[in-house]
Design a protein around this motif. Structure first.
Motif, PDB file in Angstrom:
ATOM      1  N   ALA A   1       0.831  -1.198   0.000  1.00  0.00           N
ATOM      2  CA  ALA A   1       0.000   0.000   0.000  1.00  0.00           C
ATOM      3  C   ALA A   1       0.866   1.249   0.000  1.00  0.00           C
ATOM      4  N   GLY A   2       0.542   2.199  -0.856  1.00  0.00           N
ATOM      5  CA  GLY A   2       1.280   3.459  -0.923  1.00  0.00           C
ATOM      6  C   GLY A   2       2.559   3.399  -1.723  1.00  0.00           C
ATOM      7  N   GLY A   3       2.869   2.245  -2.298  1.00  0.00           N
ATOM      8  CA  GLY A   3       4.117   2.111  -3.046  1.00  0.00           C
ATOM      9  C   GLY A   3       4.180   3.044  -4.248  1.00  0.00           C
ATOM     10  N   SER A   4       3.076   3.146  -4.993  1.00  0.00           N
ATOM     11  CA  SER A   4       3.057   4.015  -6.165  1.00  0.00           C
ATOM     12  C   SER A   4       3.223   5.482  -5.766  1.00  0.00           C
ATOM     13  N   PHE A   5       2.628   5.863  -4.625  1.00  0.00           N
ATOM     14  CA  PHE A   5       2.758   7.252  -4.163  1.00  0.00           C
ATOM     15  C   PHE A   5       4.204   7.570  -3.790  1.00  0.00           C
ATOM     16  N   VAL A   6       4.841   6.663  -3.051  1.00  0.00           N
ATOM     17  CA  VAL A   6       6.241   6.875  -2.665  1.00  0.00           C
ATOM     18  C   VAL A   6       7.131   6.935  -3.900  1.00  0.00           C
ATOM     19  N   PHE A   7       6.864   6.066  -4.882  1.00  0.00           N
ATOM     20  CA  PHE A   7       7.649   6.063  -6.120  1.00  0.00           C
ATOM     21  C   PHE A   7       7.516   7.392  -6.853  1.00  0.00           C
ATOM     22  N   LEU A   8       6.285   7.867  -7.039  1.00  0.00           N
ATOM     23  CA  LEU A   8       6.059   9.123  -7.756  1.00  0.00           C
ATOM     24  C   LEU A   8       6.643  10.305  -6.991  1.00  0.00           C
ATOM     25  N   LEU A   9       6.557  10.270  -5.659  1.00  0.00           N
ATOM     26  CA  LEU A   9       7.158  11.334  -4.849  1.00  0.00           C
ATOM     27  C   LEU A   9       8.677  11.363  -5.036  1.00  0.00           C
ATOM     28  N   GLY A  10       9.290  10.190  -5.017  1.00  0.00           N
ATOM     29  CA  GLY A  10      10.732  10.110  -5.243  1.00  0.00           C
ATOM     30  C   GLY A  10      11.118  10.556  -6.634  1.00  0.00           C
TER      31      GLY A  10
END
Length: 275
Positions: A40-49
């Motif tokens: 959960a939240g992996g895509s958000f962390v990726f896009l933030l990075g």
């Protein structure tokens, strides 16, 4: 007198970009792993990075350009920047050595890869005709090498019009190369999804040519930035490291493609049915 320097080196002021860039890179890679494993939240962390990395690249290079215009890039500093670019390209060479190693290991010693039946390409493997679109792309990249050299010589001799035209021609050729490779991938006789299916031919082909295509895209962006800077009059015959680094990178991309064409496309398809 207390602030006067008696050397040609550029002492960098404190900068937030190394720390921000490092944290963004950790978020990018960590988020990517989380995303691929359905956390959960992996895509958000990726896009933030990803946004952090892109912002760091833009703002850090903005500062480097400002330092150049401020006169901080003395001949000694420019020499060391060139050393840094040479080492970067050397690391890129070793990156591609890994893919060539995988290719030659399977191609020269097919008996060691049980899944391909002791032959390379694997028996019945349909391949792309190397003298079709791959040959056309080879000619396009060779032409782009001449246009970027034209731009470089124009800059050295103070011909800004030739610099802009040479850069623009190289950018257009790079875009054409990318479009042709995308078309080639879309109509290839083997799918990209097969790279995880045990087919060493498909895996080495897409990983080697795909990463080269990615480098072409990066190099094209590099040249677009140089073209925009040339329009603003940033480069001079004596100070143009940004352009020189882009030209070196583009020549590296050209040379790697020549090896890919001869090894992966021509020799790697020898004796196999042509698509």
């Amino acid at each position: 007198m207390a602030g006067k320097t008696n050397h040609d080196y550029h002492i960098l002021p404190p900068s937030p970009w190394p720390l921000i860039g490092s944290l963004s890179a950790v978020a990018l890679t960590g988020g990517g792993v989380m995303w691929m494993n359905d956390y959960a939240g992996g895509s958000f962390v990726f896009l933030l990075g990803l946004m952090g990395v892109l912002a760091t690249m833009f703002l850090w290079w903005r500062d480097v350009i400002a330092e150049a215009h401020a006169g901080d890039h003395t001949p000694v500093v420019q020499l060391h920047l060139r050393y840094g670019m040479i080492l970067f390209i050397a690391s890129e060479v070793m990156f591609f050595v890994a893919w060539f190693w995988a290719f030659f290991d399977a191609a020269l010693f097919p008996s060691s890869v049980e899944a391909i039946g002791g032959t390379y390409p694997p028996a019945g493997q349909e391949v792309i005709d190397p003298f079709g679109y791959p040959l056309l792309n080879t000619l396009i990249l060779l032409c782009s090498g001449t246009t970027i050299t034209w731009a470089h010589h124009s800059l050295i001799h103070g011909n800004r019009d030739g610099l802009k035209k040479g850069l623009l021609a190289t950018i257009v050729l790079g875009l054409i190369f990318t479009a042709i490779q995308a078309y080639e991938y879309a109509h290839a006789p083997f799918a990209f999804s097969n790279i995880n299916g045990g087919n060493i031919y498909t895996a080495t082909f897409y990983m080697a040519t795909g990463f080269h295509g990615f480098h072409v895209i990066v190099g094209t962006i590099f040249l677009v930035i140089c073209y925009l800077r040339a329009q603003k009059g940033h480069f001079t015959p004596k100070q143009h490291f940004g352009f020189e680094a882009a030209a070196w990178y583009w020549h590296f991309v050209d040379v790697v493609w020549l090896f890919l064409f001869v090894a992966v496309y021509v020799w790697g398809s020898w004796g196999a049915p042509i698509h």
